[in-house]
Design an enzyme around this catalytic site. Structure first.
Site, short mmCIF file in Angstrom:
data_model
loop_
_atom_site.label_atom_id
_atom_site.label_comp_id
_atom_site.label_asym_id
_atom_site.label_seq_id
_atom_site.Cartn_x
_atom_site.Cartn_y
_atom_site.Cartn_z
N TRP A 110 0.90 -1.19 -0.10
CA TRP A 110 -0.06 0.04 0.05
C TRP A 110 0.85 1.28 -0.02
CZ3 TRP A 110 -4.53 -0.43 -1.77
CH2 TRP A 110 -5.27 -1.62 -1.70
N ASP A 173 -1.00 6.97 6.40
CA ASP A 173 -2.02 5.90 5.99
C ASP A 173 -2.23 5.14 7.14
OD1 ASP A 173 -3.78 4.12 5.11
OD2 ASP A 173 -2.81 3.73 3.28
N LYS A 197 -12.53 -1.25 8.16
CA LYS A 197 -11.73 -2.38 8.91
C LYS A 197 -12.06 -2.50 10.31
CE LYS A 197 -8.11 -2.02 5.26
NZ LYS A 197 -8.79 -3.11 4.28
#
Ligand code: PMP
Length: 365
Positions: A110, A173, A197
């Site tokens: 990511w 992030d 999540k």
């Protein structure tokens, strides 16, 4: 937990360990279902207008709960946006790069995706995680506009145990470990996370940004991605994801009742510890991330013989344990332990890992 739909044989409780989205705890799911139906407290949340007082109060209360849970200093703004963390891969450089260059700490899948997107708007320098502190470039020439980090690499099972101290604003992030650990706002200048999540459902992205970083956006920045404009409009430049904000508030209330962020952090440490312990103890399984970098949220491991992976997944599914396959780009096994996952799910997983033996199971099958 959902019962098996199979009609032959005893019902096995089913648990999902999916990485893409986490489960809601039962009481939160029931509260959300009731709010969808509507009733004495008002009409269904599904049709709620974002300009209504009921929504504005909900958003204000949600922000207050977030500030309480994370101890967000007053000099930070909280934005309720759409587009996922992927939209933030563009929004961060559009808002902060200002024609300069930025440093992207590369720790896995990511962080690479974030850097590639930033490279479309300016210079994004890739930096290996273990050289951040001593990188000479911090002081050579004009300083980078910011440094970007992915605190937990969902696909690779790698997590930073600490946010590094860097001499420029740090943008993080936190999509897969948001509200599973405290945030050091002395080091973090901007945090962003999708909520699907550990704190709700998809559709909502939180951005927590220090006020002095507002107002630097490139002129071509789309209005919905412009932090200063969203801050001025109370995150209502366009229609915010009303339902996802409602679910976030329900999750924040649940987290507060459990003991807050420290309780979530303790859970993550204890649960991932039990999973890694079982993996390390089983000669059929191999945790490949060094202990000091192991994720407390997405433990990843391999089968000692990769040819047993399909068998492992089938045996797990037969035991009611779903969605344990690794990220498509990396393979192997991944068990995601988001905040809403039940203790019963973790206990069932650890029991399965303890007992797993590929050849014995293969013979028995
Ligand atoms: N960053 C991280 C760390 C992620 O785990 C994900 C999704 N798994 C993303 C970014 C992308 O999120 P989205 O698909 O919601 O844009």
């Amino acid at each position: 937990m959902a019962p098996s739909s199979s009609t032959d044989g005893p019902q096995v409780p089913r648990h999902s360990f999916a990485a893409a989205a986490g489960p809601l705890p039962d009481p939160v799911a029931r509260q959300v279902a009731a709010a969808c139906r509507g009733g004495a407290e008002g009409p269904s949340i599904l049709g709620l207008s974002f300009v209504s007082e009921r929504y504005k109060t909900l958003q204000r209360d949600t922000e207050a709960a977030l500030r309480r849970l994370l101890g967000i200093p007053e000099v930070f703004r909280v934005l309720f946006l759409s587009g996922g963390a992927t939209a933030q891969f563009a929004a961060v450089p559009l808002n902060l790069l200002a024609g300069g260059r930025a440093v992207y700490v590369e720790s896995g899948h990511w962080s690479r995706r974030a850097r590639e997107e930033a490279g479309r708007y300016g210079v994004a320098i890739a930096l290996a995680a273990d050289v951040v502190a001593e990188w000479a470039g911090w002081r050579a020439g004009p300083p980078p506009a910011y440094c970007h980090l992915t605190s937990n690499e969902t696909a690779d099972g790698v997590q930073f145990s600490d946010y590094p101290a860097v001499p420029v604003p740090l943008a993080v992030d936190m999509t897969s470990d948001f509200l599973t650990r405290r945030i050091d706002f002395d080091r973090v200048a901007l945090a962003y996370a999708g909520t699907q999540k550990s704190i709700g459902v998809s559709g909502l992205t939180l951005v927590i940004v220090r006020e002095d970083l507002l107002g630097r956006a490139l002129p071509a920045t789309p209005r919905v991605l412009d932090y200063a404009r969203q801050a001025e409009c109370d995150s209502r430049v366009n229609t915010p994801p009303v339902f996802a904000v409602f679910v976030l508030k329900a999750m924040l209330d649940w987290i507060e009742a459990q003991g807050g962020v420290s309780a979530m952090a303790d859970n993550a440490r204890r649960r991932s510890g039990a999973v890694y312990w079982a993996v390390d103890d089983n000669p059929a399984l191999r945790a490949f991330v060094p202990p000091e970098r192991r994720s407390r949220i997405n433990p990843c491991f391999h089968l000692a013989d990769p040819g047993d992976t399909a068998h492992f997944l089938a045996a797990a599914a037969a035991a009611g344990l779903d969605d344990l396959q690794g990220h498509p780009a990396l393979g192997g096994i991944r068990a995601s332990l988001y905040n809403g996952l039940s203790e019963a799910a973790v206990t069932a997983l650890v029991g399965f890992l303890d007992a797993y033996a590929p050849r014995v199971s293969a013979r028995a099958a």
